[in-house]
Design an enzyme around this catalytic site. Sequence first.
Site, short mmCIF file in Angstrom:
data_model
loop_
_atom_site.label_atom_id
_atom_site.label_comp_id
_atom_site.label_asym_id
_atom_site.label_seq_id
_atom_site.Cartn_x
_atom_site.Cartn_y
_atom_site.Cartn_z
N LYS A 15 1.10 21.92 53.71
CA LYS A 15 -0.04 22.69 53.61
C LYS A 15 -0.51 23.46 54.86
O LYS A 15 -0.50 22.81 55.72
CB LYS A 15 -1.14 21.90 52.92
CG LYS A 15 -0.95 21.48 51.51
CD LYS A 15 -2.33 20.66 50.95
CE LYS A 15 -2.09 20.39 49.48
NZ LYS A 15 -3.55 19.55 48.93
N TYR B 162 -3.29 4.78 47.08
CA TYR B 162 -1.96 3.95 46.77
C TYR B 162 -2.10 2.29 46.92
O TYR B 162 -1.40 1.68 46.26
CB TYR B 162 -0.88 4.43 47.51
CG TYR B 162 -0.45 6.00 47.17
CD1 TYR B 162 0.05 6.26 45.81
CD2 TYR B 162 -0.59 6.88 48.25
CE1 TYR B 162 0.20 7.57 45.76
CE2 TYR B 162 -0.47 8.33 47.77
CZ TYR B 162 0.12 8.59 46.60
OH TYR B 162 0.11 9.85 46.39
N HIS C 78 4.89 15.81 41.21
CA HIS C 78 3.95 15.07 41.68
C HIS C 78 3.95 13.61 41.42
O HIS C 78 3.31 12.65 42.10
CB HIS C 78 2.51 15.65 41.62
CG HIS C 78 1.42 15.47 42.62
ND1 HIS C 78 1.63 16.32 43.82
CD2 HIS C 78 0.59 14.73 42.90
CE1 HIS C 78 0.67 15.95 44.64
NE2 HIS C 78 -0.01 15.09 44.09
#
Length: 310
Positions: A178, A288, A253
């Site tokens: 990004k 996560y 994703h």
Amino acid sequence: MIQKFLDYIAIEKRYSARTVGEYGDDLKAWCAFLGWTVEEFDPSKVAAEDVKLWMIDMLDEQKQSPRSVKRRLSAVKSFYKFLLRVGLVKVDITRAIVAPKTDKPLPLYFRESEMQGVKINQERDWNEDMSEEEQFTHLRDYLMVEMLYQTGMRRAELVGLKEVDVDTRQQQVRVFGKRAKERIVPIGEGLCELIEEYRKNKRSFLGESAGVGTFLVRKNRKGEWVEMDAHTLYNIVRARMGEVSTLKKHSPHVLRHTFATSMLNNGADIRTIQSLLGHASLAATQVYTHATFEQMKEAYEAAHPRSRNK
């Protein structure tokens, strides 16, 4: 005024076209609530109370989810920061406004047995009698899944990958994330061998010039081979993973989530995972750890004789 803001985030902040479009839609909705068009917007006639009333209207009258309201409020907040920066307002009326709380769903991920199933299907379906084009696309599709799974790249990052970005000698991939942020991701020997096999197959099928362009290509209606687009990549991954998984989502994703979860489950440091994923904030990576805890909790409840499920 609003268009200047959209130009600013597109050119100077280098937001994606999709994000700029979403911000534009959110600001149009904000103006519509105020009873104005985008061109009529006048910040001097807006108060913090108007923003609060807009949030209440979205939640109670429009029945929008807290997540949608939070996203739209984020666009308005960014807009007012811009207005303050360029001197069009003296006070940011959105600064003290708190977005509604949202429950963050834990990231979905594929199990190791499912990822192994992709490899088994690849070997099962490979046929020497396939046409040269069928062999090429078969190998290409498998490599795309493996690249996403073994590097944690985003879909857009894989689509934009160039041949020169992949160095099998050094066993690493240069990824542009990004806002064009660059990071280096190591890759294993097995993946390097698969990449070289793909390159050899591509040169054989498309000629030596194929190695100069992008890493992944597809055929268009004119019979030419061009850059892989994000939509085609999504459909290929969804089809491949749909063959081995019962998850509701089979997107690229989810493969990124699978990479991160697998790394964490096998002892990787959270900071290392943050760097590999290209996350600017550690908070984005820490989700996560919650996913891993839930996995351990499920295993405990299924196996321990004194767990409540027993």
